[in-house]
Design a protein around this motif. Structure first.
Motif, PDB file in Angstrom:
ATOM      1  N   TYR A 111      25.359  46.167  16.917  1.00 41.46           N
ATOM      2  CA  TYR A 111      25.584  45.446  15.643  1.00 41.46           C
ATOM      3  C   TYR A 111      25.647  43.949  15.893  1.00 41.46           C
ATOM      4  CZ  TYR A 111      30.561  44.887  16.767  1.00 41.46           C
ATOM      5  OH  TYR A 111      31.745  44.532  17.369  1.00 41.46           O
ATOM      6  N   GLU A 141      34.367  39.340  24.249  1.00 47.87           N
ATOM      7  CA  GLU A 141      34.612  40.054  22.972  1.00 47.87           C
ATOM      8  C   GLU A 141      36.104  40.275  22.749  1.00 47.87           C
ATOM      9  OE1 GLU A 141      32.432  40.199  20.746  1.00 47.87           O
ATOM     10  OE2 GLU A 141      30.621  39.786  21.875  1.00 47.87           O
ATOM     11  N   SER A 142      36.476  41.493  22.384  1.00 45.83           N
ATOM     12  CA  SER A 142      37.851  41.703  21.907  1.00 45.83           C
ATOM     13  C   SER A 142      38.934  41.540  22.956  1.00 45.83           C
ATOM     14  CB  SER A 142      37.989  43.098  21.316  1.00 45.83           C
ATOM     15  OG  SER A 142      37.478  43.093  20.031  1.00 45.83           O
ATOM     16  N   GLU A 156      26.328  36.398  17.165  1.00 44.89           N
ATOM     17  CA  GLU A 156      27.488  36.880  16.407  1.00 44.89           C
ATOM     18  C   GLU A 156      27.638  36.122  15.086  1.00 44.89           C
ATOM     19  OE1 GLU A 156      30.463  38.379  19.941  1.00 44.89           O
ATOM     20  OE2 GLU A 156      31.033  38.308  17.847  1.00 44.89           O
ATOM     21  N   ASN A 194      33.105  40.375   9.292  1.00 47.66           N
ATOM     22  CA  ASN A 194      34.344  39.686   9.691  1.00 47.66           C
ATOM     23  C   ASN A 194      34.715  38.588   8.702  1.00 47.66           C
ATOM     24  OD1 ASN A 194      34.876  41.237  11.935  1.00 47.66           O
ATOM     25  ND2 ASN A 194      33.912  39.832  13.385  1.00 47.66           N
ATOM     26  N   TYR A 244      37.442  32.623  16.010  1.00 48.84           N
ATOM     27  CA  TYR A 244      37.520  33.995  16.550  1.00 48.84           C
ATOM     28  C   TYR A 244      36.155  34.395  17.135  1.00 48.84           C
ATOM     29  CZ  TYR A 244      37.076  39.037  16.430  1.00 48.84           C
ATOM     30  OH  TYR A 244      36.786  40.334  16.765  1.00 48.84           O
ATOM     31  N   TYR A 295      41.742  50.712  20.599  1.00 44.08           N
ATOM     32  CA  TYR A 295      41.503  51.082  19.196  1.00 44.08           C
ATOM     33  C   TYR A 295      41.951  52.496  18.895  1.00 44.08           C
ATOM     34  CZ  TYR A 295      39.013  46.828  19.769  1.00 44.08           C
ATOM     35  OH  TYR A 295      38.718  45.555  20.084  1.00 44.08           O
ATOM     36  N   VAL A 316      33.682  45.028  23.084  1.00 51.71           N
ATOM     37  CA  VAL A 316      32.370  45.661  22.905  1.00 51.71           C
ATOM     38  C   VAL A 316      31.282  45.080  23.811  1.00 51.71           C
ATOM     39  CG1 VAL A 316      32.735  46.574  20.576  1.00 51.71           C
ATOM     40  CG2 VAL A 316      31.830  44.248  20.858  1.00 51.71           C
TER      41      VAL A 316
HETATM   42  N1  GLN Z   1      33.255  40.107  18.209  1.00 56.34           N
HETATM   43  C1  GLN Z   1      33.395  41.522  18.003  1.00 56.34           C
HETATM   44  C2  GLN Z   1      33.658  41.795  16.531  1.00 56.34           C
HETATM   45  O1  GLN Z   1      34.271  40.971  15.897  1.00 56.34           O
HETATM   46  C3  GLN Z   1      34.515  42.033  18.842  1.00 56.34           C
HETATM   47  C4  GLN Z   1      34.808  43.496  18.629  1.00 56.34           C
HETATM   48  C5  GLN Z   1      35.274  44.234  19.850  1.00 56.34           C
HETATM   49  O2  GLN Z   1      35.080  43.814  20.976  1.00 56.34           O
HETATM   50  N2  GLN Z   1      35.819  45.392  19.632  1.00 56.34           N
HETATM   51  O3  GLN Z   1      33.278  42.799  16.024  1.00 56.34           O
END
Ligand code: GLN
Length: 359
Positions: free
Chosen positions: A78, A114-115, A210, A217, A241, A293, A311
């Protein structure tokens, strides 16, 4: 498509820092292999012995060879950039409290944090505003739903519940005390650099990919604003972010960042304190609750270590007061967690008897 830069290993002199605290190495697992005569008497060792280091090296090498051929999972797509990262990449690194990094595989390949970035900005807000604000404004509970769930917000009057889902992470960014957008970003990136003891690059190709595709988001950021859970301009928080998620890190950087949490908030290489020791357990608790998660509970049940995934394929796990493990491999499971990284960390943690819920 631009390829992530690979960073070479720092000079070994970087790691010649005298250690400052006792290393327990979790439990008998490592000591059993390294110092059999001491097992069972609760002996802490001042720093990993050469035998400990050999044992850790054996473990990362064996984990790498055991799981490198696992073909399950799929790169995130995505965010278009992430789909282009070679799926075979696989790195594992352990950071010890005396500033060593013991590694196997593709540990110098820079991937998108990422997260996992969410944890470090949470630490910054904790440092600036304290744990009560974190509890009240960001939350301490699991959503039980995917990391970008709008339903979770709908069910809870736009309260994010956790700083480690996208909504809560944007609210976290918005809580950073900043004079303007530039100052806002500088504080967040300086903080992450401190955790890594490195000048972490913003990967512009990831950031563009992104930013071009982060409408979901942005919608979440506006929902937070309507529910009074956004504490700066909503689009500024969403953009910053997105930038923090686009930082390029290597597996060894990630091990050191996690190692700072394992080391009571002090970076094991630079010796600098990034977080008050009393706040570290609170960050680790947030990771235990929502770090992987909607499968965070299963991870605690099976492995028993606070951990955080992204991710981009990275996962870090912390053995509190001891060492940390980071692993990276792009293919993800349905919850968005790297398949090979989970397998490697779970296996090594089991070998080291590191489950925090076990005696
Ligand atoms: N940048 C990704 C998002 O906002 C981070 C999500 C993730 O790593 N779970 O979807």
């Amino acid at each position: 498509m631009e390829k992530y830069p690979t960073r070479s290993k720092p000079d070994s002199a970087t790691f010649a820092i005298p250690r400052r605290r006792l290393l327990g190495f979790g439990t008998v697992g490592l000591l059993a292999a390294a110092m059999p005569s001491l097992v069972g008497i609760g002996t802490a060792i001042a720093k990993p012995t050469p035998a400990d280091e050999r044992r850790l090296k054996q473990l990362v090498d064996e984990a790498h060879s055991r799981f490198a051929t696992v073909g399950d999972g799929k790169n995130a797509d995505y965010i278009p950039y992430l789909a282009s990262v070679p799926s075979h990449l696989f790195g594992i690194a352990i950071s010890t409290p005396d500033g060593k990094v013991i590694e196997a595989g593709d540990t110098t390949y820079a991937f998108a944090i990422e997260s996992v970035a969410k944890v470090f900005t949470l630490a910054l807000v904790m440092r600036e505003s304290g744990p009560d604000i974190v509890k009240q404004k960001l939350g301490t509970n699991a959503t039980g739903l995917p990391f970008n769930s709008v339903i979770a917000l709908e069910l809870h009057q736009d309260d994010p519940l956790s700083p480690l889902v996208n909504a809560g992470a944007m609210a976290t960014v918005s809580l950073v005390n900043a004079a303007n957008a530039e100052d806002h970003w500088r504080k967040i990136s300086d903080n992450m650099n401190g955790f890594a003891d490195a000048d972490l690059p913003l990967n512009q190709a990831v950031y563009k990919s992104e930013s071009d595709t982060n409408q979901h988001n942005r919608a979440i950021a506006y929902l937070l604003q309507t529910g009074n859970h956004m504490y700066s301009d909503a689009m500024e928080a969403c953009d910053i972010y997105t930038r923090e998620c686009s930082i390029g890190i290597t597996t060894r950087d990630l091990a050191v960042m996690a190692g700072t949490l394992a080391n009571g908030g002090v970076n094991p290489i630079s010796g600098k304190r990034l977080l008050d020791k009393a706040y570290v357990p609170k960050i680790l608790a947030e990771m235990a609750v929502e770090g992987l998660y909607d499968t965070s509970g299963t991870w605690q049940y099976d492995v028993g270590l606070p951990a955080k995934s992204g991710v981009g394929g990275g996962i870090m796990a912390v053995s509190p007061g001891n060492w940390s493990i980071a692993a990276f491999s792009p293919p993800l499971d349905a919850a968005g967690n790297s398949v090979r990284a989970q397998l490697a960390i779970a296996w090594i943690a089991d070998q080291l008897k590191a489950n925090i819920y076990a005696e």
